[in-house]
Motif scaffolding. Structure first.
Motif, PDB file in Angstrom:
ATOM      1  N   GLY A 169       0.823  -1.193   0.000  1.00 34.78           N
ATOM      2  CA  GLY A 169       0.000   0.000   0.000  1.00 34.78           C
ATOM      3  C   GLY A 169       0.861   1.249   0.000  1.00 34.78           C
ATOM      4  O   GLY A 169       2.086   1.179   0.172  1.00 34.78           O
ATOM      5  N   PRO A 170       0.270   2.435  -0.186  1.00 32.87           N
ATOM      6  CA  PRO A 170       1.054   3.676  -0.253  1.00 32.87           C
ATOM      7  C   PRO A 170       1.544   4.108   1.121  1.00 32.87           C
ATOM      8  O   PRO A 170       1.083   3.617   2.151  1.00 32.87           O
ATOM      9  CB  PRO A 170       0.047   4.680  -0.815  1.00 32.87           C
ATOM     10  CG  PRO A 170      -1.290   4.162  -0.364  1.00 32.87           C
ATOM     11  CD  PRO A 170      -1.176   2.666  -0.388  1.00 32.87           C
ATOM     12  N   GLY A 171       2.515   5.046   1.099  1.00 35.00           N
ATOM     13  CA  GLY A 171       2.928   5.684   2.345  1.00 35.00           C
ATOM     14  C   GLY A 171       4.286   5.302   2.882  1.00 35.00           C
ATOM     15  O   GLY A 171       4.676   5.790   3.961  1.00 35.00           O
ATOM     16  N   LEU A 172       5.054   4.464   2.177  1.00 32.81           N
ATOM     17  CA  LEU A 172       6.376   4.096   2.684  1.00 32.81           C
ATOM     18  C   LEU A 172       7.372   5.231   2.496  1.00 32.81           C
ATOM     19  O   LEU A 172       7.371   5.897   1.463  1.00 32.81           O
ATOM     20  CB  LEU A 172       6.905   2.856   1.945  1.00 32.81           C
ATOM     21  CG  LEU A 172       6.326   1.496   2.321  1.00 32.81           C
ATOM     22  CD1 LEU A 172       6.947   0.419   1.438  1.00 32.81           C
ATOM     23  CD2 LEU A 172       6.592   1.186   3.794  1.00 32.81           C
ATOM     24  N   PRO A 173       8.270   5.440   3.471  1.00 28.69           N
ATOM     25  CA  PRO A 173       9.364   6.390   3.260  1.00 28.69           C
ATOM     26  C   PRO A 173      10.351   5.852   2.234  1.00 28.69           C
ATOM     27  O   PRO A 173      10.258   4.696   1.815  1.00 28.69           O
ATOM     28  CB  PRO A 173       9.999   6.504   4.653  1.00 28.69           C
ATOM     29  CG  PRO A 173       9.616   5.253   5.350  1.00 28.69           C
ATOM     30  CD  PRO A 173       8.287   4.845   4.804  1.00 28.69           C
ATOM     31  N   SER A 174      11.333   6.670   1.861  1.00 27.20           N
ATOM     32  CA  SER A 174      12.258   6.280   0.798  1.00 27.20           C
ATOM     33  C   SER A 174      13.130   5.093   1.181  1.00 27.20           C
ATOM     34  O   SER A 174      13.519   4.296   0.327  1.00 27.20           O
ATOM     35  CB  SER A 174      13.139   7.470   0.410  1.00 27.20           C
ATOM     36  OG  SER A 174      13.887   7.915   1.535  1.00 27.20           O
ATOM     37  N   SER A 175      13.454   4.974   2.452  1.00 22.65           N
ATOM     38  CA  SER A 175      14.235   3.833   2.928  1.00 22.65           C
ATOM     39  C   SER A 175      14.147   3.823   4.451  1.00 22.65           C
ATOM     40  O   SER A 175      13.658   4.771   5.064  1.00 22.65           O
ATOM     41  CB  SER A 175      15.705   3.936   2.488  1.00 22.65           C
ATOM     42  OG  SER A 175      16.324   5.076   3.061  1.00 22.65           O
ATOM     43  N   CYS A 217       3.192   1.234  -3.481  1.00 22.97           N
ATOM     44  CA  CYS A 217       4.653   1.351  -3.470  1.00 22.97           C
ATOM     45  C   CYS A 217       5.251   0.037  -3.950  1.00 22.97           C
ATOM     46  O   CYS A 217       4.662  -1.035  -3.784  1.00 22.97           O
ATOM     47  CB  CYS A 217       5.178   1.637  -2.061  1.00 22.97           C
ATOM     48  SG  CYS A 217       4.718   3.247  -1.381  1.00 22.97           S
ATOM     49  N   VAL A 218       6.438   0.114  -4.549  1.00 21.57           N
ATOM     50  CA  VAL A 218       7.237  -1.070  -4.862  1.00 21.57           C
ATOM     51  C   VAL A 218       8.498  -0.974  -4.019  1.00 21.57           C
ATOM     52  O   VAL A 218       9.164   0.073  -4.001  1.00 21.57           O
ATOM     53  CB  VAL A 218       7.586  -1.151  -6.362  1.00 21.57           C
ATOM     54  CG1 VAL A 218       8.432  -2.396  -6.638  1.00 21.57           C
ATOM     55  CG2 VAL A 218       6.325  -1.159  -7.214  1.00 21.57           C
ATOM     56  N   ALA A 237       3.307  -3.087  10.093  1.00 18.38           N
ATOM     57  CA  ALA A 237       3.600  -2.144  11.177  1.00 18.38           C
ATOM     58  C   ALA A 237       3.929  -0.757  10.639  1.00 18.38           C
ATOM     59  O   ALA A 237       3.680   0.254  11.305  1.00 18.38           O
ATOM     60  CB  ALA A 237       4.761  -2.666  12.029  1.00 18.38           C
ATOM     61  N   LEU A 238       4.456  -0.684   9.409  1.00 12.40           N
ATOM     62  CA  LEU A 238       4.749   0.599   8.769  1.00 12.40           C
ATOM     63  C   LEU A 238       3.509   1.228   8.146  1.00 12.40           C
ATOM     64  O   LEU A 238       3.571   2.328   7.600  1.00 12.40           O
ATOM     65  CB  LEU A 238       5.823   0.419   7.695  1.00 12.40           C
ATOM     66  CG  LEU A 238       7.242   0.079   8.168  1.00 12.40           C
ATOM     67  CD1 LEU A 238       8.138  -0.208   6.978  1.00 12.40           C
ATOM     68  CD2 LEU A 238       7.826   1.196   9.024  1.00 12.40           C
TER      69      LEU A 238
END
Length: 313
Positions: A169-175, A217-218, A237-238
Motif C-alpha cells: 500500500g502507499p505511504g512508505l518512506p524512501s528507505s 509502493c514497490v 507495522a509501517l
C-alpha cells in the motif's frame, strides 16, 4: 478424517466463506473456493457450496482437509511445477511458484515443494529454509546430508543474504530500518505482530522504496533475520501491508491492477557453496502478477550483488 474448525468472530464476520477459509488455512483463495465447490466446507453444520455466502457472527465453519487419507482436492488441484535455477552435485536451487507450500501441512492440497524436488532428484531433498505458501522465489536444497547441514548453517549463522521485492500500500518512506520484535498475535491466530509492547523475538529488516505513488509502493526488502512472516508483519507495522495479503489487511488491487495473492517474491539469494565455500548467487525472475506493478511504476527490477546495508543499496 482430518478437519479444521473455526468460529466467525471479529474480522471474519461478514466475510465470504471462501475468503475466510483461505485466511484460516493460509491457502490461495482459488483453492479455498475449490474446497467449497467440492462440498468440503460446512457452515453451522450444513454443507456450503456458495463461496460468496457471508458469515454471520458466531457461526462455526468446518473444513474437511483429508478423508480416507486423501485431500478433497487431490485430483482437482495438481501442484504447480518449479523451475531449476542451479544444480550441481551438492545443491539444487529452484524458483518456488506462488501457491505451493514449502513442505507438507495439515491442510495440504497436492504435493509440496519438498515433495516435488525429492521426486525430481529421486531421493530426499534437504530442506534448509522455507517460503510462505503464497510467496514465490529462490529456494535452495541440499542433495547430501553434509550439504544440507552446511547450507542450514549459512542461514542459521546469518551469512545468507536475501533480497525480496514486494508491492505494498502507499505511504512508505524512501528507505529505512525496522527492528520491531515479532510475537504471535493472540487476537488473530495465524498472524504475527511487530511491536515492542510484547516479549517478542528480535527481527531486523532493511528496506528501500523503489517507487512511491498515491496508490501503491514497490519496495526492495533486505531481511537481516529470518523470522516467520517477518516482512509481512514489518510492512504492516509501517502502515503499508503487502498487496493481496488478506491475512495482514493488504488491498486486493491498486491503480486498476489486481493483486491475486500476497505479492512478495524472494528475488535473490547469496550464500557460500557447501563444498567449495565459493559465493553462490541465485536469482529468480519476478512473476507476472508482481511484474505488472513494476511496469505500471516504470521501474526496473533490482539486479546484481545484494546490499549488506542501506548505504550500499
Amino acid at each position: 478424517m482430518k478437519r479444521r474448525t473455526f468460529r466467525a468472530e471479529g474480522a471474519r464476520v461478514g466475510r465470504p466463506v471462501a475468503e475466510a477459509v483461505a485466511a484460516e488455512l493460509g491457502l490461495p483463495e482459488e483453492q479455498a473456493r475449490g474446497l467449497v465447490d467440492v462440498g468440503a466446507v460446512y457452515v453451522a453444520g450444513r454443507r456450503c457450496r456458495d463461496a460468496k455466502a457471508r458469515l454471520s457472527a458466531g457461526q462455526v465453519v468446518a473444513v474437511v482437509l483429508e478423508e480416507g487419507g486423501q485431500s478433497p482436492l487431490a485430483e482437482a488441484a495438481p501442484a504447480p511445477s518449479f523451475q531449476v535455477l542451479h544444480e550441481d552435485a551438492e545443491v539444487i536451487a529452484v524458483d518456488k511458484p506462488a501457491g505451493l507450500p514449502a513442505q507438507p501441512t495439515e491442510a495440504r492440497v497436492g504435493a509440496s515443494l519438498v515433495d516435488q524436488v525429492g521426486a525430481y532428484l529421486g531421493r530426499e531433498a534437504g530442506l534448509v529454509h522455507r517460503l510462505d505458501r503464497e510467496t514465490s522465489g529462490v529456494t535452495v536444497f541440499g542433495k547430501t546430508p553434509q550439504a544440507t547441514s552446511a547450507l542450514a548453517a549459512e542461514f542459521r549463522e546469518g551469512r545468507a543474504r536475501k533480497r525480496y521485492v514486494a508491492t505494498t500500500g502507499p505511504g512508505l518512506p524512501s528507505s529505512g530500518t525496522v527492528d520491531l520484535p515479532l510475537s504471535k498475535d493472540p487476537a488473530r491466530p495465524g498472524r504475527w505482530r511487530a511491536s515492542r509492547a510484547a516479549n517478542g523475538i528480535p527481527a531486523l529488516t532493511f528496506f528501500r522504496t523503489l517507487y512511491a505513488g498515491p496508490d501503491f509502493c514497490v519496495v526492495e526488502l533486505l531481511p537481516q533475520t529470518g523470522r516467520t512472516h517477518q516482512l509481512r508483519a514489518h510492512l504492516t507495522a509501517l502502515g503499508a501491508p503487502i498487496l493481496g495479503d488478506s491475512r495482514y489487511g493488504g488491498a486486493r488491487s491498486a491503480a486498476g491492477v489486481d493483486a491475486p495473492r500476497c505479492l512478495l517474491h524472494a528475488q535473490a539469494l547469496e550464500l557460500g557453496h557447501p563444498r567449495t565455500g565459493a559465493p553462490l548467487r541465485l536469482e529468480a525472475r519476478v512473476p507476472e502478477d508482481l511484474l505488472r506493478f513494476f511496469a505500471r511504476a516504470g521501474i526496473e527490477v533490482p539486479r546484481g550483488a545484494i546490499p549488506t546495508s542501506l548505504e550500499e543499496a
